[in-house]
Scaffold this active site. Sequence first.
Site, PDB file in Angstrom:
ATOM      1  N   CYS A 176       0.914  -1.017  -0.026  1.00  0.00           N
ATOM      2  CA  CYS A 176       0.129   0.005  -0.090  1.00  0.00           C
ATOM      3  C   CYS A 176       0.874   1.194   0.097  1.00  0.00           C
ATOM      4  O   CYS A 176       1.453   1.604   1.068  1.00  0.00           O
ATOM      5  CB  CYS A 176      -0.925   0.138   1.353  1.00  0.00           C
ATOM      6  N   LEU A 177       0.970   1.832  -1.184  1.00  0.00           N
ATOM      7  CA  LEU A 177       1.930   2.994  -1.268  1.00  0.00           C
ATOM      8  C   LEU A 177       1.093   3.973  -2.272  1.00  0.00           C
ATOM      9  O   LEU A 177       0.796   3.432  -3.373  1.00  0.00           O
ATOM     10  CB  LEU A 177       3.336   2.884  -1.808  1.00  0.00           C
TER      11      LEU A 177
END
Lengths: 199, 544
Positions: free
Chosen positions: A92-93
């Site tokens: 999750c970026l």
Amino acid sequence: MSNIAAQRIQREFNEVIKSDEAQKFSIKLEMDGSDFRHINGEIAGPPDTPYESGNFKLEIKIPDTYPFNPPKVKFLTKIWHPNVSSVTGAICLDILKDQWAAAMTLRVVLLSLQALLAAAEPDDPQDAVVANQYKENRALFTSTARYWTTVHAGGKQLNPDFDKKIHTLLDLGVEKHQALVALSACDWNLDRALEQIFS
Amino acid sequence: MSDDDMGGSGDEDYYNDYYSDGHDPDVETLDKTLQDPEYFEFQCLTDTEVERFINERVEELSTSIQVTPSLAKVLLLMCQWNLSEIVSSYRADAHRLLIQCQVKPSMPANNNNTSMVSANLVSATNTSNRSTTNTPFPSNVGLMSSTSMEKAGDCVTLCSSSSKSECSSRDVVCGSNAIIQQESDVKECCCPVCLCAMKPSESSQLSCCHRFCNSCWSTYFDVEITQGITTRIECMSSHCEVLAPEDFVVPLLPRTRVREKYHQFAFADYVRSHPELRFCPGPNCTIVVRAKDNKPKRVICEACNTQFCFACGCDYHLPTSCETIRRWLTKCADDSETANYISAHTKDCPKCHICIEKNGGCNHMQCYNCKHEFCWMCLGCWRSHGSEYYECSRYKENPNIAHESVHAQAREALKKYLHYYERWENHSKSLKLECQTLNAIRTRIHAKVMAGTGTWIDWQYLLDAATLLARCRYTLQNTYPFAYFLAPGPRKDLFEYQQAQLEAEIENLSWKIERAEMTDRGDLENQMDIVEKRRTTLLTDFQP
């Protein structure tokens, strides 16, 4: 469109290879055969973090619409981190999602992932269990992350206490990774881990 | 929309009609809003009318603060079409507004993204001297004056395509910082996206001065538009949020098909962002409904007859609020399996235990076998329902619940939910069944008229009654989610009392309609009036 993609990837490879970071073995890119759509990446765990001295392998898939859409990146090496799934390696970026910009490069992605290892964002988690431990019991999170680095990423710090608990489960016929996941998720509480595995 | 002339045909209306030939518009509007809590003013617009409506706003803003229509569109979209607020904040601090609306970069622009490809750029010479703008820039102009203090002749470009530029030296002003680039420097630079050399004549930049080649821009737009993004396309540079306005995007779109798509999606964006507009949710319907107040009221599409809530676009749901109905529907979707199991379609007669399938909408059941009259909901004797206190719609909470175990509490929570869900679901089924009753009435009226027993007008009251019944039951159905989420207290008691009253009267009406031939017309019309009054009272007392 894939013409730009191929051209870009070629140039970016050269950029990464020539970069200072690559000279210091901190980031690495490798083509998977001759197909520029499948790339293997590797980042070194940043110093003064639980990931120090570990090497983390990444799978990078380049879409046809690259660089207008972001590359699809996930961790191949198992890692204990709030923004990375401990099961699938999904990340999750923001820059791999809506904050991607066509002017960004694979080098930027690798460096951002390294930065993510150094500064997790528990309020935007990928793995809720890890994020919860990060927020509730930071010391335990750090030693767990360090242990995972040793087990999966070639880290050098040992933890005899955790080893012992893992062995207890191994003696009961539990598979090694399953034991590690259960103990890590249950804050290294043997009873709870046992309950989780056998329920 | 025309609810008002249905139910409450009181003496006053009659009086007015009789004595005054023209009607007084003031009295009319006053009456409508007071008498009918569901009254709502709206218009159905076709796409040409909507386009005209939108263009008028754009035109208005564009002339009042002297910006291009394309820029006006960005500002309106980002500020939810609040024209007066845009004008006042533009007058107060134009620079801040433009940054807020992602027209200008929040950071002073520099060309750091080109440094990546080691371009030989003499970049970012900051100067506060605005005289650099005195060579008028011959390309498209976004802002006609950047601050209100500036003279009208000064030009600030927000986006520029140098293909139109013939000057040897270029001046591009970004906010208060002017960046001077010599064309000879620009020539040697590479496009940071495709990493190929780009000629200044074949490249463009937004107000942030991030320059990319036109072919990359068009490919980028193509990709974004294919994903449905049109009005929110950002600059390609990393962490740059400047939006590409219409007059920057459209000329760079090579294919007409993509251009059409852009206009189509952008139009949808404009309608969705406008608080006064809403697309009709009807299948394949292109109507846009316009209403001045963004309230959860019922609107009916003139083209396809779809009824929906103006505020959320879902099925109309008064007295429940938009947020509550959303929670309720999510809950129903989550828990439907259990509920499905419980709400089976048949029940046994409580007296003779014969299996009964419900074939009408009315909950007042009469077993055809033993003639026992009972309530479909609670299976209790109907006689106890006829009295003034109808309790069947009320959920009785276990007073000792706080002392029970977690499991018991969970069971109780499920029981409570099922109580409301069963009733909600049951009324929804009743509505469908009453739809069949309505069709049956139509055929019966037709048969009667053909047989010469009365004219079509004589039987019209039956149709009116069925329509009214549907409307009331619909409201009743929507009272259950409201009651479910209502906190216990006197307000809930009052609500459930009114709900019970409404329910009793509705079942009464339904019973009478299903046996219309046996019922006296006056009796039926009296019942209609009672039901509608109960409904109106409930809606007036419990507006969201």
